[in-house]
Enzyme design. Structure first.
Site, PDB file in Angstrom:
ATOM      1  N   SER A 197       0.855  -0.935   0.065  1.00 10.02           N
ATOM      2  CA  SER A 197      -0.170   0.065  -0.081  1.00 10.02           C
ATOM      3  C   SER A 197       0.993   1.154   0.166  1.00 10.02           C
ATOM      4  CB  SER A 197      -0.998  -0.228   1.235  1.00 10.02           C
ATOM      5  OG  SER A 197      -0.014   0.089   2.277  1.00 10.02           O
ATOM      6  N   LYS A 198       0.376   2.295   0.010  1.00 16.61           N
ATOM      7  CA  LYS A 198       1.210   3.763   0.037  1.00 16.61           C
ATOM      8  C   LYS A 198       1.797   3.747   1.089  1.00 16.61           C
ATOM      9  CE  LYS A 198       0.329   7.884  -2.285  1.00 16.61           C
ATOM     10  NZ  LYS A 198      -0.063   8.263  -3.360  1.00 16.61           N
TER      11      LYS A 198
END
Ligand code: GLU
Length: 423
Positions: A197-198
């Site tokens: 994920s980010k």
């Protein structure tokens, strides 16, 4: 000759996963004395943006992944149209409105993936495939096959998420009467808690650059996502990796992305870098922050960088550790002030500032002597004064040695901060 390609779609920035694919292709090409093609897959005119193309090219250059040939699919629409037309004429494809569709033969398809071994696809579920959309643009798989063949790509090395596209693409090769290349599907990259994920690292390469990561460290880290040079070696330069790289040694299991490890590796590269070179890299960050102007003292800056080098994991860490040297007025956080400056030491601070104002050479040794003499005369422990002084000068409770810190901060700011600490 071996020829590989990296084929990003410029519908987003170059992310860690894409960069890893680019790197493995690049390493394979260099290891085999082959060629590395960069192909921008910008057939989706709505979603492709020049800004992303620029960032991808820039990030590739920054990482040191030079390409031998560069193509843009948006410039090759005629080629796709011609190939589709030929398939229509041969009766292998048919039209549905303006779209061109390939009839799918029912047969089993096998590939011998260089990483995953034999993969057998059940093609019964694969429907007839669109080659050209009704707006005149090619589908990804069609453009990809036409180009891989035209560009004489021998090995398609790409992410595992493309495995499901492979049987469709092999059918397109067959329809075109072409021999498919070899395939190697790289393992997925996962974050600590599942999908990347980010927060766990799936950000653009250009963001890592802005955060002060070094390209050598990123490349080193990326090559370990699914491959290892053996012997638990962690710090591996590109040249050495190219010598040892073998596509067959790439893991099948998903690779885990660890931000902590990337930071650790980045810190290793920083520590080994000569202060002069490190200073060159830090200067733009300091300028952007407004910490230095055009006529800064280069020699002094190098000394500062050298002093903080061991504490840095990224280049921007320098801004956090050394900020007190560059700002005129220091603000000490409430809690730190409460903890270390609540006991009134103004008398001791005053005496210390007087002593050090008189020093001819403002270096660590002279400062230490002045300091030790004073605490001896006052009959107090050095530690009683060390912590409050450090906090008053730097706003922090930890950092390089106190006397080195005073020396680098300079007489004027040191004296001024000591005198202002309890006002
Ligand atoms: N443009 C595709 C992508 O970015 C390329 C896939 C491939 O390498 O075939 O995912």
């Amino acid at each position: 000759m071996i020829k590989v390609r990296f084929a990003p779609s410029p519908t987003g920035y170059l992310h860690i996963g894409g960069a890893r694919t680019a790197l493995f292709n690049w390493m394979y090409a260099r290891a085999q004395a082959g060629k590395f093609v960069l192909r921008i897959e910008d057939t989706d005119r709505q979603r492709s943006r020049q800004e992303f193309v620029d960032e991808i090219l820039d990030s590739m250059r920054w990482l040191g992944l030079a390409w031998d040939e560069l193509y843009y699919q948006s410039e090759r629409f005629d080629v796709y149209r011609q190939r589709a037309q030929a398939l229509l004429e041969q009766g292998k494809a048919y039209k549905d409105g303006d779209a061109v569709i390939l009839k799918m033969p029912v047969e089993e398809i096998k590939i011998d993936d260089l990483i995953r071994g034999e993969i057998v696809f059940d093609t019964a579920t694969i429907k007839d495939q669109v080659l050209m959309k009704s707006d005149g643009s090619p589908t990804y798989s069609f453009a990809c096959v036409v180009d891989d063949a035209a560009m004489e790509i021998t090995h398609v090395i790409r992410g595992e998420d493309h495995i499901s596209n492979t049987p469709k693409q092999i059918m397109i090769y067959q329809a075109l009467g072409l021999k498919p290349p070899k395939f190697a599907h790289l393992p997925l990259i996962m974050g600590d808690e599942g999908r990347l994920s980010k927060r766990t690292g799936a950000v653009a390469v250009s963001d890592y650059r802005k955060e002060g990561f070094l390209p050598e460290a990123i490349v080193n880290y990326l090559m370990l996502l699914g491959w290892s040079p053996g012997g638990n070696q962690e710090k591996v330069g590109l040249a050495c990796a190219v010598k040892k790289f073998s596509i067959k040694k790439v893991n099948k299991a998903a690779a885990i992305f660890s931000m902590d490890k990337l930071k650790w590796l980045n810190g290793q590269y920083i520590k080994e870098m000569p202060a002069g070179k490190l200073t060159d890299l830090i200067i733009p960050f300091l300028k952007e922050k407004g910490y230095i102007s055009a006529d800064f003292d280069r020699e002094r800056l190098e000394k500062i960088v050298d002093l903080f080098k061991v504490r840095m994991a990224t280049l921007t860490d320098f801004l956090e550790w050394a900020d007190f040297i560059f700002v005129d007025k220091l603000t000490v956080g409430g809690e730190t002030r409460q903890q270390h400056l609540s006991h009134d030491r103004s008398k001791e601070f005053q005496l210390l500032s007087e002593r050090i104002s008189r020093l001819d050479t403002f270096d660590a040794a002279s400062l230490e002597k002045a300091f030790r003499d004073l605490v001896a005369e006052l009959g107090i422990q050095a530690s009683e004064l060390v912590h409050p002084v450090r906090v008053a000068l730097t706003g922090k409770t930890i950092g390089p040695g106190l006397f080195d810190t005073m020396a680098i901060l300079g007489k004027e700011k040191t004296v001024q901060r000591l005198q202002a600490a309890f006002l």
